[in-house]
Scaffold this motif. Structure first.
Motif, short mmCIF file in Angstrom:
data_model
loop_
_atom_site.label_atom_id
_atom_site.label_comp_id
_atom_site.label_asym_id
_atom_site.label_seq_id
_atom_site.Cartn_x
_atom_site.Cartn_y
_atom_site.Cartn_z
N GLU A 21 15.17 -10.77 4.42
CA GLU A 21 15.00 -9.59 3.56
C GLU A 21 15.35 -8.32 4.33
O GLU A 21 15.96 -7.39 3.78
CB GLU A 21 13.55 -9.50 3.05
N LYS A 22 14.97 -8.27 5.61
CA LYS A 22 15.27 -7.08 6.42
C LYS A 22 16.77 -6.93 6.65
O LYS A 22 17.29 -5.82 6.72
CB LYS A 22 14.55 -7.18 7.77
N SER A 55 20.73 -18.92 13.92
CA SER A 55 20.48 -19.11 15.35
C SER A 55 19.20 -18.40 15.76
O SER A 55 18.39 -18.94 16.53
CB SER A 55 21.66 -18.56 16.18
N TYR A 56 19.01 -17.18 15.25
CA TYR A 56 17.80 -16.41 15.56
C TYR A 56 16.56 -17.11 15.01
O TYR A 56 15.54 -17.22 15.70
CB TYR A 56 17.91 -15.01 14.96
N ILE A 57 16.63 -17.61 13.78
CA ILE A 57 15.49 -18.29 13.15
C ILE A 57 15.09 -19.52 13.95
O ILE A 57 13.90 -19.77 14.18
CB ILE A 57 15.85 -18.68 11.69
N THR A 65 8.63 -19.52 10.92
CA THR A 65 8.17 -20.27 9.75
C THR A 65 9.01 -19.84 8.56
O THR A 65 9.77 -18.87 8.63
CB THR A 65 6.69 -19.98 9.45
N TYR A 66 8.84 -20.55 7.44
CA TYR A 66 9.63 -20.21 6.26
C TYR A 66 9.36 -18.77 5.82
O TYR A 66 10.29 -18.01 5.53
CB TYR A 66 9.32 -21.17 5.10
N ASN A 67 8.08 -18.38 5.78
CA ASN A 67 7.74 -17.02 5.35
C ASN A 67 8.29 -15.96 6.31
O ASN A 67 8.74 -14.90 5.88
CB ASN A 67 6.23 -16.86 5.20
N GLU A 68 8.24 -16.27 7.61
CA GLU A 68 8.78 -15.34 8.60
C GLU A 68 10.30 -15.24 8.47
O GLU A 68 10.87 -14.15 8.57
CB GLU A 68 8.41 -15.81 10.01
N ALA A 69 10.94 -16.40 8.22
CA ALA A 69 12.39 -16.41 8.04
C ALA A 69 12.78 -15.63 6.78
O ALA A 69 13.77 -14.88 6.77
CB ALA A 69 12.89 -17.84 7.93
#
Length: 274
Positions: A199-200, A182-184, A190-194
């Motif tokens: 990872e976090k 939902s947040y994404i 973007t894929y890299n941001e997601a």
């Protein structure tokens, strides 16, 4: 196993064609079907549907479900069909191949189709790999997607996020997947941001540093402090400074004043301690 080249062309009524229970494509875009129906109404069906005769002699659809649906919308009385003399196992495999070529399946339709080839038709991973042109590891990754959960799957498809996003979400525990997705979607990551966001969640960094507690001197008796102050004044006197102290006590405070006489190169100061 029969070859796909063994075929003949016939014109069949749409109602004569039995839809295969195996067909990997479960849903269609209504607008897409409408546009295809317009094209068929004006130009006809250029590529014949693929069918086979089952054990009962009925015509079963192998590939071309979109064309069949559009032909019905366009009002065609008969549609061109290529009748292939193949068994159900070959038909199932060819249905997946054809759907992937003509109009890509969703990642979950593809995964379910592969699962069905393995469970219902006893295809090995190596056979599927050779026919679909996929690495065996890719096939294994696709099958993992079926564990993602119905709600998450629906949300991914509605947002039109590809397999990479699905595999990212799959890394999370099941109870965190829906909120993370939902947040994404909400933030349009973007894929890299997601990927960084996931990872976090998996490896939270402790940004907040634990502050060390400030050690405070504990004075058990105020007289200890008084003695220390008097020693300080004595030390100043020994150093050659003219210094004096005065103590004044009230109901709430004990007040000390320390005076140091101005001398050359010695700054003046007044210390008030309450």
């Amino acid at each position: 196993m029969h070859t796909i080249s063994e075929r003949k062309l016939v014109m069949l009524k749409p109602e004569e064609i039995k839809k295969s229970a195996f067909c990997p494509r479960k849903s269609f875009d209504k607008y897409e079907i409408k546009m295809l129906a317009k094209s068929i109404a004006s130009s006809g069906i250029i590529q014949p549907l693929m069918v086979r005769k089952d054990e009962n002699g009925s015509y079963e659809l192998i590939a071309g479900k979109r064309r069949l649906e559009a032909a019905i919308v366009a009002g065609l009385r008969r549609v061109p069909c290529a009748v292939h003399n193949i068994d159900s196992k070959t038909a199932a495999l060819y249905s997946v191949v054809e759907n992937l070529k003509v109009s890509p399946l969703s990642v979950f339709e593809e995964a379910r189709a592969i699962q069905s080839l393995i469970i219902d038709f006893n295809f090995s991973l190596s056979e599927i790999s050779a026919r679909l042109g996929l690495d065996e590891n890719e096939i294994t990754e696709k099958l993992k997607l079926l564990r993602i959960g119905d709600e998450v799957e629906s949300m991914l498809e509605m947002a039109k996020l590809d397999e990479r996003y699905a595999l990212l979400i799959l890394r999370l525990p099941s109870f965190k997947r829906l909120s993370a997705l939902s947040y994404i979607i909400e933030k349009g990551l973007t894929y890299n941001e997601a990927k960084e966001y996931i990872e976090k969640i998996l490896n939270p960094q402790r940004i907040e540093k634990q502050e060390k507690p400030i050690k405070r001197a504990v004075i058990g008796d105020i007289r200890l402090f008084s003695n220390s102050l008097e020693k300080l004044v004595d030390t100043l006197k020994l150093a050659g400074a003219t210094a004096s102290s005065r103590r004044n006590e009230t109901d709430k405070y004990i007040e000390y004043k320390v005076r140091i006489k101005k001398e050359p190169n010695i700054p003046s100061a007044q210390l008030k301690i309450c």
